[in-house]
Design a protein around this motif. Structure first.
Motif, mmCIF file in Angstrom:
data_model
loop_
_atom_site.group_PDB
_atom_site.id
_atom_site.type_symbol
_atom_site.label_atom_id
_atom_site.label_comp_id
_atom_site.label_asym_id
_atom_site.label_seq_id
_atom_site.Cartn_x
_atom_site.Cartn_y
_atom_site.Cartn_z
ATOM 1 N N VAL A 1 1.525 9.405 -5.920
ATOM 2 C CA VAL A 1 1.951 10.790 -5.721
ATOM 3 C C VAL A 1 2.928 11.200 -6.822
ATOM 4 O O VAL A 1 2.829 12.316 -7.360
ATOM 5 C CB VAL A 1 2.571 10.979 -4.316
ATOM 6 C CG1 VAL A 1 3.257 12.321 -4.201
ATOM 7 C CG2 VAL A 1 1.503 10.833 -3.246
ATOM 8 N N THR A 2 3.833 10.328 -7.187
ATOM 9 C CA THR A 2 4.799 10.628 -8.243
ATOM 10 C C THR A 2 4.100 10.842 -9.584
ATOM 11 O O THR A 2 4.400 11.802 -10.306
ATOM 12 C CB THR A 2 5.829 9.485 -8.371
ATOM 13 O OG1 THR A 2 6.481 9.316 -7.115
ATOM 14 C CG2 THR A 2 6.855 9.774 -9.445
ATOM 15 N N ARG B 1 0.990 4.196 -2.821
ATOM 16 C CA ARG B 1 0.783 5.607 -2.497
ATOM 17 C C ARG B 1 1.922 6.454 -3.061
ATOM 18 O O ARG B 1 1.693 7.520 -3.632
ATOM 19 C CB ARG B 1 0.683 5.810 -0.996
ATOM 20 C CG ARG B 1 -0.622 5.384 -0.418
ATOM 21 C CD ARG B 1 -0.717 5.764 1.059
ATOM 22 N NE ARG B 1 -1.910 5.198 1.646
ATOM 23 C CZ ARG B 1 -1.939 4.235 2.546
ATOM 24 N NH1 ARG B 1 -0.802 3.741 3.015
ATOM 25 N NH2 ARG B 1 -3.070 3.780 3.011
ATOM 26 N N ALA B 2 3.150 5.991 -2.887
ATOM 27 C CA ALA B 2 4.311 6.733 -3.384
ATOM 28 C C ALA B 2 4.263 6.844 -4.905
ATOM 29 O O ALA B 2 4.546 7.917 -5.469
ATOM 30 C CB ALA B 2 5.603 6.058 -2.938
ATOM 31 N N LYS B 3 3.890 5.772 -5.588
ATOM 32 C CA LYS B 3 3.785 5.808 -7.049
ATOM 33 C C LYS B 3 2.670 6.744 -7.482
ATOM 34 O O LYS B 3 2.816 7.486 -8.458
ATOM 35 C CB LYS B 3 3.532 4.406 -7.601
ATOM 36 C CG LYS B 3 4.741 3.515 -7.562
ATOM 37 C CD LYS B 3 4.432 2.144 -8.121
ATOM 38 C CE LYS B 3 5.642 1.243 -8.010
ATOM 39 N NZ LYS B 3 5.366 -0.100 -8.546
ATOM 40 N N GLN C 1 3.271 22.228 -4.749
ATOM 41 C CA GLN C 1 3.418 21.522 -3.479
ATOM 42 C C GLN C 1 2.095 21.474 -2.721
ATOM 43 O O GLN C 1 1.767 20.461 -2.093
ATOM 44 C CB GLN C 1 4.505 22.172 -2.625
ATOM 45 C CG GLN C 1 4.872 21.360 -1.406
ATOM 46 C CD GLN C 1 5.406 19.986 -1.769
ATOM 47 O OE1 GLN C 1 6.173 19.827 -2.704
ATOM 48 N NE2 GLN C 1 4.977 18.978 -1.035
ATOM 49 N N ARG D 1 -2.052 13.974 -1.380
ATOM 50 C CA ARG D 1 -1.501 12.988 -0.453
ATOM 51 C C ARG D 1 -2.417 12.806 0.761
ATOM 52 O O ARG D 1 -2.595 11.693 1.254
ATOM 53 C CB ARG D 1 -0.111 13.444 -0.008
ATOM 54 C CG ARG D 1 0.640 12.402 0.773
ATOM 55 C CD ARG D 1 2.041 12.857 1.102
ATOM 56 N NE ARG D 1 2.878 12.708 -0.091
ATOM 57 C CZ ARG D 1 3.769 13.597 -0.488
ATOM 58 N NH1 ARG D 1 3.967 14.699 0.181
ATOM 59 N NH2 ARG D 1 4.491 13.378 -1.567
ATOM 60 N N LYS E 1 0.833 -1.206 0.000
ATOM 61 C CA LYS E 1 0.000 0.000 0.000
ATOM 62 C C LYS E 1 0.864 1.250 0.000
ATOM 63 O O LYS E 1 0.581 2.213 -0.711
ATOM 64 C CB LYS E 1 -0.925 0.018 1.215
ATOM 65 C CG LYS E 1 -2.088 -0.927 1.113
ATOM 66 C CD LYS E 1 -2.969 -0.807 2.346
ATOM 67 C CE LYS E 1 -4.152 -1.737 2.286
ATOM 68 N NZ LYS E 1 -5.016 -1.616 3.471
ATOM 69 N N GLN E 2 1.918 1.244 0.795
ATOM 70 C CA GLN E 2 2.808 2.406 0.860
ATOM 71 C C GLN E 2 3.503 2.643 -0.477
ATOM 72 O O GLN E 2 3.653 3.781 -0.919
ATOM 73 C CB GLN E 2 3.838 2.220 1.979
ATOM 74 C CG GLN E 2 4.737 3.414 2.173
ATOM 75 C CD GLN E 2 3.964 4.672 2.520
ATOM 76 O OE1 GLN E 2 2.942 4.631 3.182
ATOM 77 N NE2 GLN E 2 4.436 5.792 2.047
ATOM 78 N N GLN E 3 3.918 1.568 -1.132
ATOM 79 C CA GLN E 3 4.560 1.710 -2.435
ATOM 80 C C GLN E 3 3.578 2.262 -3.468
ATOM 81 O O GLN E 3 3.946 3.088 -4.301
ATOM 82 C CB GLN E 3 5.119 0.372 -2.901
ATOM 83 C CG GLN E 3 6.343 -0.067 -2.141
ATOM 84 C CD GLN E 3 6.817 -1.448 -2.544
ATOM 85 O OE1 GLN E 3 6.143 -2.163 -3.269
ATOM 86 N NE2 GLN E 3 7.983 -1.832 -2.054
ATOM 87 N N ASP F 1 0.312 18.044 -1.622
ATOM 88 C CA ASP F 1 -0.037 17.806 -0.223
ATOM 89 C C ASP F 1 -1.522 17.498 -0.067
ATOM 90 O O ASP F 1 -1.907 16.606 0.704
ATOM 91 C CB ASP F 1 0.319 19.032 0.643
ATOM 92 C CG ASP F 1 1.815 19.210 0.775
ATOM 93 O OD1 ASP F 1 2.570 18.238 0.531
ATOM 94 O OD2 ASP F 1 2.243 20.334 1.125
#
Length: 62
Positions: A32-33, A28-30, A52, A59, A24-26, A56
């Motif tokens: 956002v990118t 989320r990071a993808k 930004q 995110r 899940k964290q990975q 934010d």
């Protein structure tokens, strides 16, 4: 009578929950990118501060 800790200590460890959390964290990071890259592509005139703020906000909604 056992309090439950003894019984849990006898069970094998299951890495399933930690794997799900990491996945899940990975994701989320993808997300956002990809969001950041898409916003930069579609709205090249946005300032860094506005960009930004959008990231934010995105995110916090994930």
């Amino acid at each position: 009578m056992s309090d439950g800790n003894f019984n849990r200590a006898l069970l094998p460890s299951t890495p399933y929950a930690s794997g799900v959390k990491m996945g899940k964290q990975q994701m989320r990071a993808k997300a956002v990118t990809v969001f950041l890259n898409t916003i930069k592509e579609k709205f090249p005139t946005l300032s860094d501060e506005e960009l930004q703020d959008l990231v934010d906000s995105f995110r916090s909604k994930l």
